[in-house]
Motif scaffolding. Structure first.
Motif, PDB file in Angstrom:
ATOM      1  N   ALA A 268     -10.838   4.504  -4.208  1.00  0.00           N
ATOM      2  CA  ALA A 268     -10.174   3.211  -4.056  1.00  0.00           C
ATOM      3  C   ALA A 268     -11.211   2.096  -4.000  1.00  0.00           C
ATOM      4  O   ALA A 268     -12.382   2.301  -3.633  1.00  0.00           O
ATOM      5  N   HIS A 269     -10.773   0.897  -4.351  1.00  0.00           N
ATOM      6  CA  HIS A 269     -11.701  -0.237  -4.444  1.00  0.00           C
ATOM      7  C   HIS A 269     -12.342  -0.579  -3.113  1.00  0.00           C
ATOM      8  O   HIS A 269     -13.435  -1.167  -3.077  1.00  0.00           O
ATOM      9  N   TRP A 270     -11.709  -0.220  -1.984  1.00  0.00           N
ATOM     10  CA  TRP A 270     -12.292  -0.614  -0.696  1.00  0.00           C
ATOM     11  C   TRP A 270     -13.520   0.215  -0.321  1.00  0.00           C
ATOM     12  O   TRP A 270     -14.138  -0.034   0.702  1.00  0.00           O
TER      13      TRP A 270
ATOM     14  N   PHE B 270       0.814  -1.216   0.000  1.00  0.00           N
ATOM     15  CA  PHE B 270       0.000   0.000   0.000  1.00  0.00           C
ATOM     16  C   PHE B 270       0.853   1.275   0.000  1.00  0.00           C
ATOM     17  O   PHE B 270       0.334   2.366   0.233  1.00  0.00           O
TER      18      PHE B 270
ATOM     19  N   CYS C 134      -9.056   5.907   5.169  1.00  0.00           N
ATOM     20  CA  CYS C 134      -8.615   5.727   3.789  1.00  0.00           C
ATOM     21  C   CYS C 134      -7.193   6.259   3.626  1.00  0.00           C
ATOM     22  O   CYS C 134      -6.364   5.643   2.947  1.00  0.00           O
TER      23      CYS C 134
ATOM     24  N   TYR D 245      -2.149   3.569  -0.618  1.00  0.00           N
ATOM     25  CA  TYR D 245      -2.359   3.671  -2.058  1.00  0.00           C
ATOM     26  C   TYR D 245      -2.792   2.322  -2.633  1.00  0.00           C
ATOM     27  O   TYR D 245      -2.594   1.281  -2.026  1.00  0.00           O
ATOM     28  N   THR D 246      -3.370   2.366  -3.831  1.00  0.00           N
ATOM     29  CA  THR D 246      -3.756   1.133  -4.517  1.00  0.00           C
ATOM     30  C   THR D 246      -3.786   1.370  -6.017  1.00  0.00           C
ATOM     31  O   THR D 246      -3.926   2.519  -6.476  1.00  0.00           O
TER      32      THR D 246
ATOM     33  N   HIS E  32      -2.103   4.911  -6.981  1.00  0.00           N
ATOM     34  CA  HIS E  32      -3.002   6.058  -6.875  1.00  0.00           C
ATOM     35  C   HIS E  32      -3.450   6.279  -5.427  1.00  0.00           C
ATOM     36  O   HIS E  32      -3.531   5.345  -4.640  1.00  0.00           O
TER      37      HIS E  32
ATOM     38  N   CYS F   2      -6.607   7.698  -3.067  1.00  0.00           N
ATOM     39  CA  CYS F   2      -8.051   7.915  -3.123  1.00  0.00           C
ATOM     40  C   CYS F   2      -8.350   9.399  -2.913  1.00  0.00           C
ATOM     41  O   CYS F   2      -7.668  10.098  -2.152  1.00  0.00           O
TER      42      CYS F   2
ATOM     43  N   ASP G 255      -6.058  -0.333  -7.877  1.00  0.00           N
ATOM     44  CA  ASP G 255      -7.451  -0.563  -8.273  1.00  0.00           C
ATOM     45  C   ASP G 255      -8.296   0.638  -7.882  1.00  0.00           C
ATOM     46  O   ASP G 255      -8.769   0.746  -6.739  1.00  0.00           O
ATOM     47  N   MET G 256      -8.478   1.546  -8.845  1.00  0.00           N
ATOM     48  CA  MET G 256      -9.220   2.779  -8.608  1.00  0.00           C
ATOM     49  C   MET G 256     -10.382   2.876  -9.590  1.00  0.00           C
ATOM     50  O   MET G 256     -10.336   2.319 -10.691  1.00  0.00           O
TER      51      MET G 256
END
Length: 337
Positions: A153-155, A90, A105, A110-111, A96, A98, A113-114
């Motif tokens: 972010a995907h979460w 992360f 967050c 970072y992730t 990226h 969020c 999957d955005m």
């Protein structure tokens, strides 16, 4: 950030002892990666190698190698994205961040999957409603101007509304409506609502990384691989400083010993670089797929517009033909329109 006092690593037996000696959290230990090619700590007379993201210092002389949340001497709070220490995956490394304002967050990090905000204003307004107060009014105004420039972010999305594509990246499940855990139906075609709290994702990652009770003792006794390099450097340093009569002994380290230390450093760095490159490749492929999807969407939209235009032209021709027939009939009967 004050660095801990330098201590030797030879007597360290557990991860907790190592963390206590370095004055950091045990979760921070996996963030330390030796520099490659190997480089000595830039602090004078320090025998240890420097590590990545630590301003050229070793793990003892600086604590900049992991994200943290701290207060300066002047009372200013400094928050690094990823300070919850959920794992090096992360960290930024061209991933990226969020665009929401949720503290958790920021703590996750970072992730790759955005998901960009939808261009459709109605769908976007439902996203705002789903997120509640996690978006500032000024942020919403910026998003409304250029929604594709802002991403979540995907979460923020329930796992049941996501799926893995051919590249292993997360993507939306394409549905007309979505139902959340409270059985509320969201009419946001192909764009599930971002109403999953980031805290749930944090709890999930922490539980996933928590060793099982039967493995906890073994995990605690397993030290990071880089501690071998630290101990080896201590041995070399002790040889160099070992007195011989009234004189200090000369450094007597074989080329093989130098190569062994360098090899450990290089292996750890290569593993980190491979992980980063794989993440960058996955991100580039995802961007390519997103661009291709946007192009396909525009092409489909243009096809629909051309088809609608063709139908309108046909209707105009039919109306003109009907009007000509009416005019002809009127002329034959002597009736004026």
């Amino acid at each position: 950030m004050e660095a801990p006092d330098k201590n030797k690593f030879v007597d360290i037996k557990t991860r907790q002892e190592l963390a206590n000696r370095l004055k950091c959290d045990t979760k921070a230990l996996e963030y330390a990666v030796l520099k490659a090619p190997p480089a000595n700590c830039k602090k004078k007379d320090c025998p240890y190698p420097s590590i990545e993201r630590n301003q050229g210092l070793c793990v003892c002389c600086g604590l900049y190698w992991f994200p943290s949340k701290r207060t300066t001497r002047r009372g200013k709070e400094l928050v690094s994205r990823g300070h919850l220490l959920l794992g090096p995956e992360f960290l930024s490394s061209k991933l990226h961040a969020c665009d929401c304002n949720n503290e958790i967050c920021v703590g996750v990090g970072y992730t790759a999957d955005m998901f960009a905000f939808p261009c459709d204003a109605t769908t976007r307004s439902q996203w705002y409603a789903a997120m509640g107060n996690h978006l500032l009014p000024v942020t919403k105004q910026q998003i409304d101007r250029k929604p594709r420039n802002f991403k979540l972010a995907h979460w923020h999305f329930h796992p049941c509304h996501l799926e893995r594509n051919g590249n292993g990246r997360r993507a939306f499940r394409k549905e007309v409506t979505y139902k959340d855990e409270e059985n509320k139906v969201w009419k946001t075609p192909n764009h599930p609502p971002p109403n999953c709290l980031p805290g749930r994702f944090k709890d999930y990652i922490e539980a996933e990384k928590e060793p099982q009770p039967q493995d906890r003792w073994l995990f605690e006794q397993t030290l990071p691989v880089w501690i071998k390099s630290m101990r080896r450097c201590e041995q070399i340093d002790r040889r160099a400083k070992q007195p011989e009569g009234n004189k200090r002994a000369k450094i007597n380290v074989s080329p093989m010993e130098h190569r062994a230390v360098a090899a450990v450093h290089e292996k750890a760095e290569l593993e980190a670089r491979v992980t980063t490159l794989l993440q960058q490749l996955a991100e580039a492929e995802n961007d390519r797929l997103l661009s291709k999807k946007e192009i396909d969407d525009r092409d489909n939209e243009n096809k629909e517009l051309r088809a609608a235009n063709k139908e309108l032209k046909q209707e105009m021709q039919n109306l003109n033909k009907l009007l000509d027939e009416v005019k002809t009939e009127s002329a034959n009967t002597g009736t004026h329109l």
